[in-house]
Design an enzyme around this catalytic site. Structure first.
Site, mmCIF file in Angstrom:
data_model
loop_
_atom_site.group_PDB
_atom_site.id
_atom_site.type_symbol
_atom_site.label_atom_id
_atom_site.label_comp_id
_atom_site.label_asym_id
_atom_site.label_seq_id
_atom_site.Cartn_x
_atom_site.Cartn_y
_atom_site.Cartn_z
ATOM 1 N N ASP A 270 0.857 -1.185 0.000
ATOM 2 C CA ASP A 270 0.000 0.000 0.000
ATOM 3 C C ASP A 270 0.895 1.236 0.000
ATOM 4 O O ASP A 270 2.120 1.143 0.128
ATOM 5 C CB ASP A 270 -0.891 -0.049 1.252
ATOM 6 C CG ASP A 270 -2.001 0.985 1.239
ATOM 7 O OD1 ASP A 270 -2.272 1.568 0.169
ATOM 8 O OD2 ASP A 270 -2.613 1.198 2.297
ATOM 9 N N GLU B 149 2.117 5.130 -4.211
ATOM 10 C CA GLU B 149 1.867 6.036 -5.332
ATOM 11 C C GLU B 149 3.110 6.848 -5.754
ATOM 12 O O GLU B 149 3.145 7.210 -6.941
ATOM 13 C CB GLU B 149 0.717 7.008 -4.977
ATOM 14 C CG GLU B 149 -0.641 6.353 -4.868
ATOM 15 C CD GLU B 149 -0.809 5.503 -3.632
ATOM 16 O OE1 GLU B 149 -1.585 4.543 -3.678
ATOM 17 O OE2 GLU B 149 -0.126 5.793 -2.628
ATOM 18 N N ASP C 58 -20.377 -18.703 -72.928
ATOM 19 C CA ASP C 58 -21.544 -19.503 -72.575
ATOM 20 C C ASP C 58 -21.241 -20.961 -72.891
ATOM 21 O O ASP C 58 -20.210 -21.291 -73.502
ATOM 22 C CB ASP C 58 -22.740 -18.987 -73.394
ATOM 23 C CG ASP C 58 -24.078 -19.544 -72.925
ATOM 24 O OD1 ASP C 58 -24.127 -20.131 -71.826
ATOM 25 O OD2 ASP C 58 -25.062 -19.394 -73.674
ATOM 26 N N GLU D 70 -19.906 -25.538 -69.534
ATOM 27 C CA GLU D 70 -19.932 -26.457 -68.380
ATOM 28 C C GLU D 70 -19.005 -27.674 -68.539
ATOM 29 O O GLU D 70 -18.596 -28.207 -67.500
ATOM 30 C CB GLU D 70 -21.361 -26.919 -68.125
ATOM 31 C CG GLU D 70 -22.303 -25.838 -67.645
ATOM 32 C CD GLU D 70 -22.668 -24.835 -68.719
ATOM 33 O OE1 GLU D 70 -22.797 -23.647 -68.385
ATOM 34 O OE2 GLU D 70 -22.793 -25.253 -69.891
ATOM 35 N N ASP E 253 -30.039 -19.361 -68.129
ATOM 36 C CA ASP E 253 -31.213 -19.259 -69.001
ATOM 37 C C ASP E 253 -32.486 -19.387 -68.198
ATOM 38 O O ASP E 253 -33.047 -20.474 -68.049
ATOM 39 C CB ASP E 253 -31.160 -20.365 -70.064
ATOM 40 C CG ASP E 253 -29.952 -20.203 -70.978
ATOM 41 O OD1 ASP E 253 -29.561 -19.058 -71.219
ATOM 42 O OD2 ASP E 253 -29.402 -21.222 -71.435
#
Length: 1589
Positions: A520, A523, A1193, A1196, A1300
């Protein structure tokens, strides 16, 4: 009049200081000297005033001799523009400001009636400039700063400064401003390293430097939000006065200490907090207290993103918070050494801060018990009496303290041998009952003798070792006064002192055993000012500027440090003193018993704090940061995530206004689920009670309590499980011996992870390095939120596999409270278990063992699976047993990951799929790529494949999972919740991105697979396309009609109609001969043209067809492998044979057979194919028709025959018809349905030959990049590629169209889901209006005008997607993830964070139901606040109206729309500023030439950041480069939510700080405020600000 520049010469400044010091000395305590009389004081003051006046008069004439060295002697004129009140920074923080004194400092004076606003404030020409800037290291910045010529505030300004900034980690920025010529004091912190020679993370997009005046702007990397901006005010750096100010993004500021704050969230209304350690009572006010914490946390907004700012400076300082919001630091020494810590949540900021300064130690277990203390028990007998009466009433109680009264005359290292004669035995007395003893020591050491005039040996030994702090001569110990009288003070920075202190402490411990120490008065405290000799009259004791420093209830049971401490002279207040039957004793016992029950949970939280930096006591806003109601909650707190504590904090009340956050909560005492959620309630809490609630989703480890932890640690343990909305919960436990140091580091501990998912509790010991000597068991488990009693409960020991049934006598269910109790389980601590109680629908946990059709019991059991019919739809009847699958046999961990060998449980048969036997042994590899990315590898279908999903957890955290596998697969979701992958080849190669927010998941995912391409600006305009244009005249007429109707329109497409017989690169010279000239005409008027290409190339041509012949020459087409003959695998697509006349009346298959040509498919994996494809595209562009983008297009790849012409694929038929077929379209026809043979061969760029079976799903992906590269090479512009088939990372090169579909309401609804999904996948870019009536044309024009108006905002979102991976089309849950109502909303969507779109998706409707999330929203069409939030509302939706709402807190850039983007891009830039509830807003604007290649990478763009705070709009230019031909001027600025008080004044301030007046147009009904800046012709790429009032 302004004071002449720098008139204060060194001599004059000395006189001022001396005069001020004389006044101070006159007011000081006499220090043993005689006091001045009143007359003497009056004469002194008069003398001082005359001296000051004389000096001031002389200074007016002798300006050439004034100033700080090296500064201009010219008259200084402060530049004082119209600075917003909230932005003023105080130039006269000390008392006594006046116009004359203010102007003498070169500052601006403007008195106001406003309270607290500075009247004296800094001009814009104070501070420093950047003289030299070094940014050669991408991770660091170094600069030399030179002070601008200006008056001084307090003298001794340092003319040259150095800046060093670095990104020490991706979450931590460090910058230091210091004197390069002279070493100043810097904090010698043991954990914080200095400037790093090797910073680790780029700094350029985090910190920017402003040169004149010097300023620093710190931004958040991911969204460019400005977090800490020091350009608002000048830097001041003098020897004893350092000041820096920074604008903040939010008023949500927490921290700074140590003080008694009245509110957790700071009041930003000009509050100043001093920081200087001081011995004082913590009674409130703004007084500085015991600790020094110049750290604050700022919560930016509802996203949870937060940052922390730490100033590593130990001098006296003050921190001022002001309404802008902004912060100003003033410190009187050292350097400005800042650390800025970035987090996605407040909790993460704390973790980053503790990573920097050091994480907290794990306390001893017993220290978490209840503790008693007081100052001045008077004697050891009274201490024991206190202990005995509290033992007698059975209060849980672990620790007894003694304060300084145990000492002899309050002297350290002594004890009172009269009143505390038996103190050496007290330790044993306490330990006999399992309790502990703590004593106090203060640092101050008395210089007086001991009782009987005997030597005080501790003092003598310290003096001999020079252990004290000395006066300025370095020899004389400084003497102050503390409790024992006159004292010296140990210098703990000295090793000699440390050695002395340790020796003294060891001697004390040997004499008086104790368990811990209380220190304590450090400070450091003294009862007199300075020392017995006073303080020397110098600038250290009297600095030029002095900061504004000032030279047990039930709730306490749930503070981490639970101590009852009493002061001298007060009556006892330990619980037992009030009587064994008192309410206090009953309440204390009740809640301390709960505390002791939960100590394992609390101890685990301290373990988490020690290892990760998580908070133990947690503000509500750390967990519920998205809920703004929690931001100011400071009368409730959490233990970790799981326990909410609501204490009574006011006398005489039994009702507490409490907030219940958005989660399931259970009352701890009653165990019942409470109804309130996300609301304030009046909680009834009588005087002996406390509000305790367990959060749903938490598992709290417990232990049967006892009167001390010594005894409780021998008791059985347990779990309290609180189930959440989804009947799930998680938790953990840390356990060690509770006392030994560094058990985590040595591994001497046990760690558990607990989880509950649908009736299965997993108790997993993740680390077992400790064996508890008490043979502890987990005995009782309480599960909250179980509505039905289980018919059976089983316990399985994970290690042995032994399963036991819990006797029904040990199972209890409370039907009224929905609580399940499991008793006497006797689970050994350190072992792992699963406990299962049956659920009402256990079928949801079944995993399908026979996903093929026509399952039956025989087929099921042949696979070793369980057959059990179910009445629930879609639940599998054939499912796997629990131990089906693999177990690991070896395990190895490295720095980069984990490797496991796993073996199949061969007690079960193979799945009996012909030709596909089970693999008995596999290797699993786990790789840690980054903190956010984990990879683990196991060595109805449409156009594309994206095996990536985002999972949203019950906590609202999100994660993402990518399976990097290109084979045919299916993915099954089931209600468990669970996901099952089934794939036909390859390996299981998973990547997990960890979020934790949905938006971060997408950003981390795109960082992995590639950021989306930045599309050309024109591609965001309206585009027209159709299949079936008869000729070029039809396109020309359409273009003419669209222009005549005034409908915005940027892009025209041509489908395969333009081709000769649908052949790539061949123009129909009959019907489309005029197309090239038409395209040239359209492009000259600002239009763009996109044409289509399919991959299939005809092989039946009778005339030269370069695309095919060149392809044959380059060997680009897909073939069978050499073992199967090596021939081209022919398909049929759109190209017709030469010379045929198609009869459209025939059926489709006949047409294909008779008319379609044989088609070959390029293998785009091959480098030669990419070169061939580029040449064909280039030739078509240069020789046939110009174009700006390409649409690809049928990739795939699609074919009109199955496998190959004739339908007979060569090779292994198990590839064409695998043993297991996913539920694909026409799965009965095999994998080659409408595509190529799976036995076809492709060749990767590295030369590896692969089967089409394995790479079929990569065909469109492989087609995309060569097309994109060819487009850029051909057109020399960015353009766009639009592709139909995609795979993860396709977004790097192309956008996607959703295929589409038809013009139907159903398809419109599904398109929203499609857009949001492809934003998730990292692909944000996605009939003819004039063919209908005038009303439709007008409606289309109005809707498209809105789109074109907002294209600057949309383009900025595309830039953020390109650079950060953010989504453009954004599901509502990405922004409001903690609002569970948003999780299922898919009929509304957002553009970015700020524009909410609620379309009509059903035929004939004239109103729609839309959800308005928790934020402020404005109607786009009216500019008015809609006034609702967090609820469904009915929105009118006539045919000519789209419901659009703008979110408060955001700024949207816009432009006046035109017929196309070439024209609209020339218009001035406007802003829509939608103010938040706190009247703030922010936004950004990206601009480039719109079509240049890689403008972002080449830094040829403008990026501006707009921000509004306190009626002040600022434009900060983040980057500007290469835009000479595309500069924009500012136009109309619209402020929404400007209030009902009429705005009458507005000021525009340009980059040169020149201000001019604006004419505000304010509609107080709609609260829209408008400024028109067009006439100023001011460029957007220059900073500016607008202020209004």
């Amino acid at each position: 009049m302004p004071r002449p520049a720098e008139t204060t010469n060194p001599t004059e400044q000395c006189e001022f200081n001396r005069a001020a010091n004389i006044i101070r000395m006159a007011q000081r305590k006499p220090m043993g000297k005689r006091r001045f009389s009143g007359l003497e004081l009056a004469l002194i003051v008069m003398f001082i005033l005359m001296t000051i006046a004389a000096i001031a008069l002389i200074a007016l004439f002798v300006t050439e001799k004034g100033g700080t060295k090296g500064e201009s002697t010219n008259l200084f004129v402060p530049q004082c523009p119209n600075i917003a009140l909230g932005q003023r920074v105080d130039c006269f923080p000390d008392a006594g400001a006046s116009k004359q004194l203010c102007e003498a400092r070169g500052c601006c004076w403007n008195p106001l009636d406003e309270r607290n606003v500075p009247w004296c404030f800094f001009p814009t020409n104070h501070g420093y400039t950047v003289e030299k800037l070094d940014q050669s290291n991408p991770n660091a910045i170094q600069a030399t700063l030179r002070r601008m010529a200006s008056p001084t505030l307090y003298g001794a300004d340092i003319q040259e400064l150095a800046l060093h900034a670095e990104m020490q980690t991706s979450k931590r920025l460090h910058f230091k401003i210091f004197d390069p010529q002279r070493q100043r004091f810097e904090v010698p912190h043991e954990h914080i390293s200095g400037l790093n020679a090797k910073p680790t993370s780029p700094i350029g997009d985090i910190m920017q430097i402003t040169n004149n005046p010097f300023g620093i702007t710190v931004r958040r990397r991911e969204n460019k939000k400005v977090l800490f901006d020091t350009t608002m005010a000048p830097l001041v750096f003098a020897d004893q006065y350092l000041q820096i100010s920074a604008k903040l993004p939010s008023h949500n500021v927490y921290g700074l200490g140590e003080h008694v704050h009245q509110n957790f969230r700071h009041d930003m209304n000009w509050r100043t907090w001093p920081i200087f350690t001081r011995d004082a009572f913590p009674n409130g006010g703004t007084h500085n207290l015991y600790g020094h914490y110049p750290f604050f946390l700022c919560l930016e907004d509802e996203s949870g993103k937060s940052f922390g700012v730490f100033l590593l400076n130990s001098n006296a300082m003050e921190v001022t918070l002001q309404p802008l919001p902004a912060v100003t630091y003033r410190t009187i020494g050292g350097v400005l050494d800042f650390y800025i810590l970035f987090g996605d949540t407040p909790e993460q900021v704390v973790q980053e801060f503790l990573e920097l300064i050091g994480r907290p130690v794990i306390p001893t277990y017993w220290s978490l018990g209840f503790q008693l203390s007081r100052w001045d028990y008077g004697s050891l007998d009274e201490v024991k009496a206190t202990v005995e009466r509290n033992r007698a009433v059975q209060i849980p109680y672990d620790i007894q303290y003694t304060d300084i009264d145990y000492m002899e005359d309050k002297k350290d290292f002594t004890y009172d041998k009269v009143k505390f004669a038996d103190l050496p035995k007290f330790y044993d007395y306490m330990h006999e009952k399992g309790q502990r003893y703590i004593l106090i020591l203060d640092p101050a050491i008395a210089i007086s003798k001991r009782v009987g005039n005997t030597p005080y040996e501790s003092y003598d030994r310290g003096t001999a070792r020079n252990a004290w702090i000395f006066e300025s001569d370095g020899k004389t110990p400084l003497v102050g006064e503390v409790w024992p009288g006159l004292t010296v003070f140990p210098d703990y920075t000295s090793q000699a002192c440390i050695d002395w202190w340790v020796d003294e402490y060891e001697m004390l411990y040997n004499e008086i055993k104790h368990d811990a120490l209380w220190i304590d008065m450090n400070e450091v405290a003294s009862f007199i000012k300075g020392s017995v000799n006073g303080c020397p009259d110098n600038s250290l004791n009297y600095p030029p500027y002095t900061p504004t420093v000032s030279s047990m209830d039930a709730g306490g049971a749930f503070y981490p440090f639970s101590r009852n401490h009493n002061a001298q002279g007060y009556r006892p207040q330990d619980p037992a003193w009030y009587g064994a039957d008192s309410t206090l004793v009953r309440s204390s016992k009740h809640y301390l018993t709960i505390r002791y029950t939960l100590l394992p949970y609390l101890y685990t939280l301290f373990y988490k704090a020690h290892t990760t930096g998580e908070t133990v006591v947690r503000p509500m806003m750390h967990e519920f940061y998205w809920d703004s109601a929690t931001w100011t909650v400071d009368r409730q707190f959490l233990w970790g995530k799981g326990l909410l504590i609501t204490p009574v904090l006011d006398p005489g009340t039994d009702t507490v206004r409490a907030y219940v956050p958005d989660a399931v909560w259970y009352d701890y005492d009653t165990m019942e689920k409470i109804a309130p959620r996300r609301q304030f309630v009046d909680m009834y809490i009588p005087g002996d009670k406390l509000g305790l609630h367990i959060r749903g989703g938490a598992i709290l480890p417990t232990q049967q309590p006892a009167v001390t932890t010594t005894y409780s640690r021998t008791n059985p343990m347990g779990l309290i499980i609180a189930l959440d909305d989804n009947s799930q919960a998680t938790g953990e436990l840390f356990w060690d011996d509770g006392d030994t140091r560094e058990t985590v580091e040595t591994g001497k501990y046990i760690h558990y992870q607990f989880s509950v998912i649908y009736g299965v509790l997993t108790i997993q010991a993740t680390h077992v390095g400790y064996t508890d000597p008490n043979n502890l068991k987990i005995d009782d488990i309480t599960i909250l939120g179980v509505p039905l009693a289980p018919s059976a409960v089983t316990v399985k020991n994970t290690a042995t596999g032994a399963i036991t049934n819990v006797p029904t006598s040990n199972i209890q269910h409370d039907n009224a409270k929905d609580v399940l109790f499991l008793r006497h389980l006797s689970l050994t601590l350190g072992e792992s278990y699963t406990i299962q109680w049956d659920q009402s629908v256990p079928e949801f946990q079944r995993f399908d063992c026979h996903p093929e059709e026509n399952a039956d019991e025989a087929k099921c059991k042949a696979r070793g699976c369980i057959w059990e019919p179910s009445n629930l739809e879609k639940v599998p009847w054939c499912y796997y047993p629990d131990d089906y699958g693999y177990t690991y046999t070896t395990f190895a961990e490295t720095d980069s990951g984990i490797t496991l060998d796993i073996t199949r449980n061969i007690k079960y048969r193979s799945t009996n799929r012909a030709g596909s036997p089970d693999i008995d042994k596999l290797r699993v590899q786990v790789f840690y790529h980054t903190s956010d990315l984990l990879q683990f590898k196991y060595k109805m279908n449409c156009y594309g494949i994206h095996p990536f999903y985002m999972g949203l957890e019950n906590t609202a955290d999100a994660h993402g999972v990518l399976l990097l596998n290109s084979n045919a697969m299916d993915v099954t979701f089931q209600p468990t919740p669970a996901i099952t992958y089934r794939t036909l080849g390859g390996i299981l190669d998973f990547y997990m991105v960890m979020g934790p927010t949905p938006e971060l998941v997408v950003q981390e995912y795109t960082a992995l697979v590639g950021r989306p391409v930045l599309p050309a600006y024109w591609s965001l305009g309206f585009q027209l396309c159709r299949y079936g244009y008869e000729n070029d005249t039809e396109i020309k007429n359409l273009y003419t009609d669209m222009k005549a109707a005034g409908i915005p329109y940027d892009v025209q497409y041509a489908d395969i109609d333009y081709m000769e017989r649908q052949l790539d690169f061949m123009l129909d010279r009959v019907n489309f001969a005029g197309l090239p000239a038409l395209v040239d005409e359209m492009r000259a008027e600002g239009m763009r043209f996109i044409f289509i290409l399919d991959p299939a190339i005809s092989g039946n041509e009778t005339q030269p067809y370069p695309a095919f012949t060149n392809g044959i020459a380059q060997d680009v087409f897909i073939k069978y492998p050499a073992s199967l003959g090596g021939d081209i695998v022919w398909g049929k697509v759109w190209p017709d044979r030469p010379g045929v006349v198609v009869d459209p009346s025939l059926d489709w298959d006949t047409q294909v057979e008779l008319y379609r040509a044989y088609a070959a498919f390029p293998d785009f994996f091959k480098t030669s194919t990419a070169l061939w494809w580029k040449k064909e595209i280039n030739d078509f562009y240069n020789n046939v028709v110009k174009f700006d983008g390409i649409w690809i297009d049928m990739n795939e790849p699609a074919s009109f025959v199955h496998g190959t012409v004739g339908g007979k694929c060569l090779g292994d038929q198990l590839l064409e018809y695998p043993p297991y077929m996913p539920p694909l379209e026409s799965k009965h026809m095999g994998l080659n349905h409408k595509t190529l043979c799976m036995n076809s061969e492709q060749i990767l760029p590295n030369g590896k030959h692969v089967r089409h079976y394995d790479v079929h799903n990569l065909y469109g992906w492989s087609h995309t990049k060569p097309t994109y590269d060819a487009l850029l090479d051909t057109t020399k512009k960015r353009g766009i590629v639009v592709t139909r088939s995609t795979y993860p990372s396709s977004g790097q090169w192309a956008g996607h169209w959703l295929g589409d579909n038809y013009a139907s309401w159903d398809q419109l609804y599904k398109s929203i889901i499609g857009m949001m999904e492809f934003s998730l996948f990292g692909i944000p870019y996605r009939q003819d209006p004039v063919a209908w009536d005038e009303f439709f044309a007008n409606t289309s024009r109005d809707a498209l005008n809105i789109r074109y108006t907002l294209l600057p905002y949309l383009y900025t979102l595309m830039f953020e997607a390109h650079t950060k991976g953010s989504t453009v089309i954004r599901p509502m849950l990405h922004e409001f993830v903690l609002d569970r109502k948003t999780w299922e909303i898919h009929r509304q969507f957002l553009w970015g964070p700020a524009l909410l779109i609620t379309p009509a998706l059903d035929k004939g409707v004239r109103e729609v139901q839309g959800y308005v999330p928790q934020a402020r929203w404005y109607d786009y069409h009216t500019a008015k606040d809609v006034g609702v939030r967090g609820q469904m509302v009915t929105m009118p939706t006539p045919l000519n109206h789209i419901n659009l709402h703008v979110r408060g807190g955001y700024i949207l850039p816009w432009q006046k729309p035109e017929r196309n983007t070439v024209l609209s891009r020339k218009n001035p830039l406007g802003l829509i500023v939608a103010l938040s509830d706190s009247n703030t807003a922010e936004g950004s604007f990206f601009w480039d030439d719109g079509e240049g290649i890689d403008t972002a990478g080449r830094k040829e763009y403008l990026l501006s950041s707009f921000s509004v705070q306190s009626n002040n709009l600022t434009n900060t230019v983040v980057h500007s480069g290469g835009l000479a031909a595309d500069r924009l001027i500012m136009g109309v600025v619209k402020i929404w939510g400007a209030g009902t008080t009429l705005i009458t004044q507005a000021t525009f301030t340009d980059n040169s700080e020149v201000s001019s007046m604006l004419t505000p147009v304010h509609n107080v009904d709609t609260q829209e405020l408008i400024f028109d800046l067009t006439s100023k012709a001011y460029y957007v790429d220059q900073p500016f600000s607008i202020t209004w009032r």
